[in-house]
Design a protein around this motif. Sequence first.
Motif, PDB file in Angstrom:
ATOM      1  N   UNK A 103       0.811  -1.214   0.000  1.00 38.26           N
ATOM      2  CA  UNK A 103       0.000   0.000   0.000  1.00 38.26           C
ATOM      3  C   UNK A 103       0.846   1.266   0.000  1.00 38.26           C
ATOM      4  N   UNK A 104       2.021   1.232   0.625  1.00 41.25           N
ATOM      5  CA  UNK A 104       2.871   2.415   0.581  1.00 41.25           C
ATOM      6  C   UNK A 104       3.358   2.679  -0.841  1.00 41.25           C
ATOM      7  N   UNK A 105       3.621   1.618  -1.587  1.00 36.67           N
ATOM      8  CA  UNK A 105       3.994   1.784  -2.989  1.00 36.67           C
ATOM      9  C   UNK A 105       2.810   2.339  -3.777  1.00 36.67           C
ATOM     10  N   UNK A 130       1.497 -10.350 -13.744  1.00 37.80           N
ATOM     11  CA  UNK A 130       0.779  -9.869 -14.923  1.00 37.80           C
ATOM     12  C   UNK A 130       0.286  -8.444 -14.847  1.00 37.80           C
ATOM     13  N   UNK A 131      -0.028  -7.981 -13.645  1.00 40.06           N
ATOM     14  CA  UNK A 131      -0.580  -6.633 -13.494  1.00 40.06           C
ATOM     15  C   UNK A 131       0.477  -5.572 -13.222  1.00 40.06           C
ATOM     16  N   UNK A 143      -8.619   3.995 -15.545  1.00 38.10           N
ATOM     17  CA  UNK A 143      -7.996   2.754 -15.994  1.00 38.10           C
ATOM     18  C   UNK A 143      -6.666   2.531 -15.268  1.00 38.10           C
ATOM     19  N   UNK A 144      -5.907   3.611 -15.097  1.00 38.53           N
ATOM     20  CA  UNK A 144      -4.626   3.502 -14.406  1.00 38.53           C
ATOM     21  C   UNK A 144      -4.831   3.179 -12.923  1.00 38.53           C
ATOM     22  N   UNK A 145      -5.849   3.788 -12.314  1.00 39.62           N
ATOM     23  CA  UNK A 145      -6.179   3.486 -10.919  1.00 39.62           C
ATOM     24  C   UNK A 145      -6.585   2.028 -10.753  1.00 39.62           C
ATOM     25  N   UNK A 201      -4.813  -0.934  -8.499  1.00 32.28           N
ATOM     26  CA  UNK A 201      -5.547  -1.728  -7.509  1.00 32.28           C
ATOM     27  C   UNK A 201      -5.415  -3.225  -7.799  1.00 32.28           C
ATOM     28  N   UNK A 202      -5.458  -3.594  -9.067  1.00 34.18           N
ATOM     29  CA  UNK A 202      -5.285  -5.005  -9.419  1.00 34.18           C
ATOM     30  C   UNK A 202      -3.887  -5.503  -9.037  1.00 34.18           C
ATOM     31  N   UNK A 203      -2.879  -4.640  -9.216  1.00 30.71           N
ATOM     32  CA  UNK A 203      -1.525  -5.005  -8.804  1.00 30.71           C
ATOM     33  C   UNK A 203      -1.474  -5.222  -7.292  1.00 30.71           C
TER      34      UNK A 203
END
Length: 418
Positions: A215-217, A264-265, A276-278, A282-284
Amino acid sequence: MDSTDLYDDHARERLVAEPPKRVEAPVRTAFERDRARVVHAASSRRLAAKTQVVGPASDDFVRNRLTHSLEVAQVARDLSRALGSQPDVAETAALAHDLGHPPFGHNGERLLAELSETCGGFEGNAQTLRVLTRLEAKTFTEQGRSAGLNLTRATLDACTKYPWPRGAGPDPLKFGVYADDRPVFDWLREDAPGPRRCLEAQVMDLADDVAYSVHDVEDGTVAGHLDLTRLDTPAVWDTLREWYLPDAVDDEVDAALVRLRGVGSWPTAPYDGSRRSLAALKNLTSDLIGRFCGAVQAASFAAGDGPMARYAADLVVPRETWVEVTVLKSVAAHYVMQTSDRLAIMERQRSLLSELVEALVAGGPDALDRPFADDWRAADDDASRLRVVVDQVASLTDASAVDRHARLAGGGSRWTAP
């Protein structure tokens, strides 16, 4: 077998016996009661205004100590359930794990540790035990002493990240109990095999590392402090060795980053603030948490049959997984925590807390909130009174520390909330 069956009456015992509730719907287990007590504690609410990485007043998007604790709790609960231990115990420990942290995060913790040498030092985890068993008022002993939230033995043990007193562990700066809290510590560790942590405490600790590494990243990316597609790896690896893994070699951490980039993410283009970037970010986050917890679950099951509860098993974190987590922690540390403006803010915070402690010691009970003023009057020496002042300061939020400093130490407008 229901996971609750793995915890006997000794594990469910409370320091102060409580009669069963006459009317209660729905009926709750002892561990569900523990969770509710932590959720409703005033100390939990204060976490919303305490620094996680950057101050909560700096941006309405960044995580604070409360949102971080909620995320740690979710990771801990899911991992505990997957292992077959009692998820309420692990979740409650995760919800409580930062209750003892003072204003301004680890910066405030380090400063209070320096100022409290003469009364036994300061450590956020030891302070958490103090909050849960003394400072957060709910139950009193027959002798009239506060027993805090009066949580079960198993839950308190799960909250104990460093189950040893000052100077008795591998790191002299990390410990889980102050000298005058030894009675309750000895009670909760009655059946513990030496300094070994119970499984639930290990789950809480890992969930904390996993949550804040990821989450910090995420926060640093959204704030524009870092770009995951362009990392200055030599500088990040220097931070990694200085802060976390001094024995790590470049080949090892390079390989860990290659594996992470193989998820993959993992982004292939810079973050641009779009939905889309957000969503991709979140998927990552989700994929990384699943990756780390899945590897630990598989390794823990492979190491033994369990059951995965209390002292019957240990959590196994593969070295490769731990290095991957540490790579993410180091990325955040390098790009967010070591910036010049951040270091300047941290120096202001240290000055503020130092002056505040000095003012409270000089002001005595008249400068303290009522519970701490009562503790001051009951203290019989200067060291005990300093501990009371440290308890008061640690209870404050970032904003209330700034306000208290302005009123007592003449800080004025130059001490706007960092």
